[in-house]
Design a protein around this motif. Sequence first.
Motif, PDB file in Angstrom:
ATOM      1  N   LEU A   1       0.839  -1.250   0.071  1.00  0.00           N
ATOM      2  CA  LEU A   1       0.022   0.102  -0.092  1.00  0.00           C
ATOM      3  C   LEU A   1       0.898   1.232   0.162  1.00  0.00           C
ATOM      4  O   LEU A   1       0.533   2.111  -0.754  1.00  0.00           O
ATOM      5  CB  LEU A   1      -1.143   0.128   1.138  1.00  0.00           C
TER       6      LEU A   1
ATOM      7  N   CYS B   1      -6.175   3.027   2.483  1.00  0.00           N
ATOM      8  CA  CYS B   1      -6.703   2.285   1.377  1.00  0.00           C
ATOM      9  C   CYS B   1      -7.609   3.083   0.571  1.00  0.00           C
ATOM     10  O   CYS B   1      -7.733   2.887  -0.914  1.00  0.00           O
ATOM     11  CB  CYS B   1      -7.392   1.184   1.810  1.00  0.00           C
TER      12      CYS B   1
ATOM     13  N   ILE C   1     -10.707  -1.809   0.989  1.00  0.00           N
ATOM     14  CA  ILE C   1      -9.987  -2.550   2.112  1.00  0.00           C
ATOM     15  C   ILE C   1     -10.284  -4.139   1.659  1.00  0.00           C
ATOM     16  O   ILE C   1      -9.445  -4.845   1.786  1.00  0.00           O
ATOM     17  CB  ILE C   1     -10.528  -2.335   3.508  1.00  0.00           C
TER      18      ILE C   1
ATOM     19  N   ILE D   1      -7.836  -5.317  -0.984  1.00  0.00           N
ATOM     20  CA  ILE D   1      -6.480  -5.359  -0.491  1.00  0.00           C
ATOM     21  C   ILE D   1      -6.448  -6.621   0.109  1.00  0.00           C
ATOM     22  O   ILE D   1      -5.372  -7.441   0.098  1.00  0.00           O
ATOM     23  CB  ILE D   1      -6.277  -4.058   0.451  1.00  0.00           C
TER      24      ILE D   1
END
Length: 67
Positions: A11, A54, A61, A64
């Motif tokens: 990230l 995010c 989220i 991810i």
Amino acid sequence: MIDYSKLKYQLFRELRGPLTQTQLSERLGFSYNQFGKWETEKKRLKWTDFYYLCEAARRPIDQILRD
């Protein structure tokens, strides 16, 4: 099992691009060099900040966590 440190690293890499730690911190609305403190692990990244990052990366989220 989710490797949180790996997710954080990916990230951060996505968000940072060519920006300095300070530039990214300011762009995201954090205090001077907050991002640098997270990258060097001088300060822990809170879950709420992780969620915000995010969103800033335009990566939900759940996406991810799935990747």
